[in-house]
Design an enzyme around this catalytic site. Sequence first.
Site, short mmCIF file in Angstrom:
data_model
loop_
_atom_site.label_atom_id
_atom_site.label_comp_id
_atom_site.label_asym_id
_atom_site.label_seq_id
_atom_site.Cartn_x
_atom_site.Cartn_y
_atom_site.Cartn_z
N GLY A 9 0.82 -1.22 0.00
CA GLY A 9 0.00 0.00 0.00
C GLY A 9 0.85 1.26 0.00
N GLY A 12 -0.59 4.50 -1.37
CA GLY A 12 -1.73 5.11 -0.68
C GLY A 12 -1.31 6.27 0.21
N GLN A 13 -2.31 6.88 0.85
CA GLN A 13 -2.02 8.01 1.75
C GLN A 13 -0.99 7.63 2.82
N ASP A 14 -1.29 6.60 3.62
CA ASP A 14 -0.42 6.25 4.74
C ASP A 14 0.93 5.73 4.25
N ASP A 57 0.74 -8.45 -5.38
CA ASP A 57 -0.68 -8.17 -5.12
C ASP A 57 -1.13 -9.00 -3.92
N SER A 124 -8.53 -1.04 12.11
CA SER A 124 -9.33 0.18 11.94
C SER A 124 -10.38 0.35 13.03
N GLU A 126 -13.19 1.21 12.40
CA GLU A 126 -14.45 0.71 11.83
C GLU A 126 -14.82 -0.64 12.44
N TYR A 148 -16.44 -3.79 4.88
CA TYR A 148 -15.07 -3.36 5.18
C TYR A 148 -14.74 -3.62 6.65
N LYS A 152 -11.91 -6.10 8.24
CA LYS A 152 -10.84 -5.63 9.14
C LYS A 152 -10.84 -6.42 10.45
N ARG A 183 -5.15 12.62 1.17
CA ARG A 183 -6.31 11.75 1.32
C ARG A 183 -7.03 11.61 -0.02
P1 NAP Z 1 -5.50 4.14 0.66
O1 NAP Z 1 -5.00 5.54 0.44
O2 NAP Z 1 -6.80 3.74 0.08
O3 NAP Z 1 -4.36 3.14 0.11
C1 NAP Z 1 -4.62 1.77 -0.07
C2 NAP Z 1 -3.41 1.12 -0.71
O4 NAP Z 1 -3.67 -0.28 -0.89
C3 NAP Z 1 -3.03 1.68 -2.09
O5 NAP Z 1 -1.63 1.75 -2.18
C4 NAP Z 1 -3.57 0.60 -3.03
O6 NAP Z 1 -2.88 0.54 -4.27
C5 NAP Z 1 -3.25 -0.64 -2.22
N1 NAP Z 1 -3.97 -1.84 -2.64
C6 NAP Z 1 -5.31 -1.99 -2.81
N2 NAP Z 1 -5.60 -3.24 -3.21
C7 NAP Z 1 -4.41 -3.90 -3.30
C8 NAP Z 1 -4.04 -5.22 -3.66
N3 NAP Z 1 -4.95 -6.13 -4.04
N4 NAP Z 1 -2.73 -5.57 -3.63
C9 NAP Z 1 -1.79 -4.66 -3.27
N5 NAP Z 1 -2.08 -3.38 -2.95
C10 NAP Z 1 -3.37 -3.01 -2.94
O7 NAP Z 1 -5.57 3.82 2.22
P2 NAP Z 1 -4.90 4.60 3.47
O8 NAP Z 1 -5.84 5.64 3.94
O9 NAP Z 1 -3.50 4.92 3.16
O10 NAP Z 1 -4.96 3.44 4.57
C11 NAP Z 1 -3.88 2.52 4.74
C12 NAP Z 1 -4.39 1.30 5.48
O11 NAP Z 1 -4.88 1.68 6.76
C13 NAP Z 1 -5.53 0.56 4.81
O12 NAP Z 1 -5.39 -0.81 5.12
C14 NAP Z 1 -6.77 1.10 5.50
O13 NAP Z 1 -7.83 0.18 5.41
C15 NAP Z 1 -6.24 1.27 6.90
N6 NAP Z 1 -6.86 2.31 7.72
C16 NAP Z 1 -6.96 3.57 7.25
C17 NAP Z 1 -7.47 4.56 8.08
C18 NAP Z 1 -7.57 5.99 7.61
O14 NAP Z 1 -8.31 6.76 8.24
N7 NAP Z 1 -6.83 6.38 6.58
C19 NAP Z 1 -7.88 4.24 9.39
C20 NAP Z 1 -7.73 2.93 9.84
C21 NAP Z 1 -7.20 1.96 9.00
P3 NAP Z 1 -3.34 1.44 -5.56
O15 NAP Z 1 -2.66 2.77 -5.39
O16 NAP Z 1 -2.83 0.63 -6.69
O17 NAP Z 1 -4.84 1.56 -5.50
O1 F7E Z 2 -16.69 8.70 5.96
C1 F7E Z 2 -19.97 10.37 6.33
C2 F7E Z 2 -19.97 8.86 6.18
O2 F7E Z 2 -15.64 7.78 3.90
C3 F7E Z 2 -16.75 9.31 7.23
C4 F7E Z 2 -11.47 4.93 5.92
O3 F7E Z 2 -10.15 5.43 5.90
O4 F7E Z 2 -11.82 5.69 8.16
C5 F7E Z 2 -12.32 5.76 6.83
O5 F7E Z 2 -13.65 5.27 6.79
C6 F7E Z 2 -18.19 9.62 7.60
C7 F7E Z 2 -19.17 8.46 7.40
O6 F7E Z 2 -14.52 7.50 6.17
C8 F7E Z 2 -20.26 11.69 2.98
O7 F7E Z 2 -21.32 8.35 6.16
C9 F7E Z 2 -21.24 11.99 4.90
O8 F7E Z 2 -20.01 8.37 8.52
O9 F7E Z 2 -14.51 9.69 5.11
P1 F7E Z 2 -15.31 8.45 5.19
P2 F7E Z 2 -14.93 6.21 7.02
O10 F7E Z 2 -16.09 5.51 6.44
O11 F7E Z 2 -15.00 6.63 8.44
C10 F7E Z 2 -11.79 4.37 8.72
C11 F7E Z 2 -11.19 4.46 10.11
C12 F7E Z 2 -11.12 3.39 7.84
O12 F7E Z 2 -10.53 2.42 8.31
C13 F7E Z 2 -11.43 3.48 6.38
O13 F7E Z 2 -10.44 2.80 5.61
O14 F7E Z 2 -18.65 10.67 6.76
N1 F7E Z 2 -20.26 11.06 5.07
N2 F7E Z 2 -21.27 12.39 3.61
C14 F7E Z 2 -19.63 10.86 3.90
N3 F7E Z 2 -18.60 10.08 3.59
C15 F7E Z 2 -18.16 10.10 2.30
N4 F7E Z 2 -17.11 9.34 1.97
N5 F7E Z 2 -18.77 10.88 1.35
C16 F7E Z 2 -19.82 11.69 1.62
O15 F7E Z 2 -20.34 12.38 0.76
#
Ligand code: NAP
Ligand code: F7E
Length: 320
Positions: A9, A12-14, A57, A124, A126, A148, A152, A183
């Site tokens: 990943g 991705g952002q992280d 992958d 997460s 979630e 999702y 997780k 993001r």
């Molecule tokens: P992100 O921006 O969506 O990045 C996801 C990464 O996973 C991308 O590099 C994507 O590659 C790669 N990926 C997707 N499917 C794959 C596959 N089949 N094989 C290999 N790589 C694959 O997510 P993020 O926000 O950086 O989050 C990083 C991790 O933390 C994720 O596991 C997410 O679920 C978890 N998480 C995020 C948050 C948050 O708030 N950001 C909170 C809790 C947990 P491509 O660029 O090719 O799409």
């Molecule tokens: O939604 C509400 C939506 O898509 C946050 C991922 O990084 O954090 C992320 O998941 C809230 C939800 O993030 C819109 O219903 C309202 O309640 O930004 P989100 P998420 O679902 O919290 C967790 C920790 C992860 O692990 C995940 O990978 O916002 N909301 N209106 C909306 N959300 C979106 N996306 N779009 C809207 O228009």
Amino acid sequence: MAKRALITGVTGQDGSYLAELLLAEGYEVIGLVRRSSTLTIERISHIQDRLTLVSGDLVDEVSLINVLRDCRPSEVYNLAAQSFVQTSWTQPVLTGEVTALGVTRILDAIRIVDPEIRFYQASSSEMFGRVRTVPQDEHTPFYPRSPYGVAKVYGHWITVNYRESYNLHASSGILFNHESPRRGLEFVTRKVTHGAARIKAGLATELRLGNLDAQRDWGYAADYVRAMWAMLQRDTPDDFVIATGETHSVRELCEVAFRAVGLDYEDHVVVDPAFIRPAEVDLLVGDATKAHSVLGWKCEVDFYGLVEMMVAADLDALAR
Ligand code: NAP
Ligand code: F7E
């Protein structure tokens, strides 16, 4: 000799922030990139010449075994996932394959190639879903509310199970939402900051959103990757909640972001049922006391600082 880490990943952002952190710590950084017909390295283009990118992958176990055999990392950070909650309802099986079973594939690859590798799993908030207690900590029971979240929970427990079954140094970071100018545009923070910047620039007049009452504990991604690294530097693997301890609603997010560009969100935000989820996580707020005391981790950027940073970056990008 420099330590070597593999990040899944990395595009991705992280992954991009973690790669920067590990490079600054003197690591050799290997990034796993999946095959695509277009380049997806926008977030890491500024450090690309300092990274080694390898193809693989999470749905293909042999690719993971080969990458570990060829690269011999001492740390693996599993950040790859289908990470967008809304998409997990339209692609539940894919979400399970990548976000759940993908964790087993990489853990098994580690077990086969080198069980001394230290492993980080991106769990997460979630997983808490319909929360059982407020705030949520490492002892709060899980009640996921989306495919999702369910995936997780599997990824979290298989990490715990491989730690206990095979004595792997496997840690799980239960991270609450963390955001940044990098993001993805589909997540609500970036959708709002980018939307406000576009309206300010005269490129749009309205922003269509879903549930404005949902509450999240939003932190800054660059702060959160420090916690991932800290977990793998400990002698003992463990699980940690990483959060700010503050919660804000999507409505407040809109207020702050539109105010930052001199506008009133009520003049522009339209609630659109298309963005309402089949099941919602209404309230998340984390208790990161354990991470504060054991890892010495704390966040530097608060909600207001984060939203203002993201709005400023979006205004800047649009001006360019
Ligand atoms: P992100 O921006 O969506 O990045 C996801 C990464 O996973 C991308 O590099 C994507 O590659 C790669 N990926 C997707 N499917 C794959 C596959 N089949 N094989 C290999 N790589 C694959 O997510 P993020 O926000 O950086 O989050 C990083 C991790 O933390 C994720 O596991 C997410 O679920 C978890 N998480 C995020 C948050 C948050 O708030 N950001 C909170 C809790 C947990 P491509 O660029 O090719 O799409
Ligand atoms: O939604 C509400 C939506 O898509 C946050 C991922 O990084 O954090 C992320 O998941 C809230 C939800 O993030 C819109 O219903 C309202 O309640 O930004 P989100 P998420 O679902 O919290 C967790 C920790 C992860 O692990 C995940 O990978 O916002 N909301 N209106 C909306 N959300 C979106 N996306 N779009 C809207 O228009």
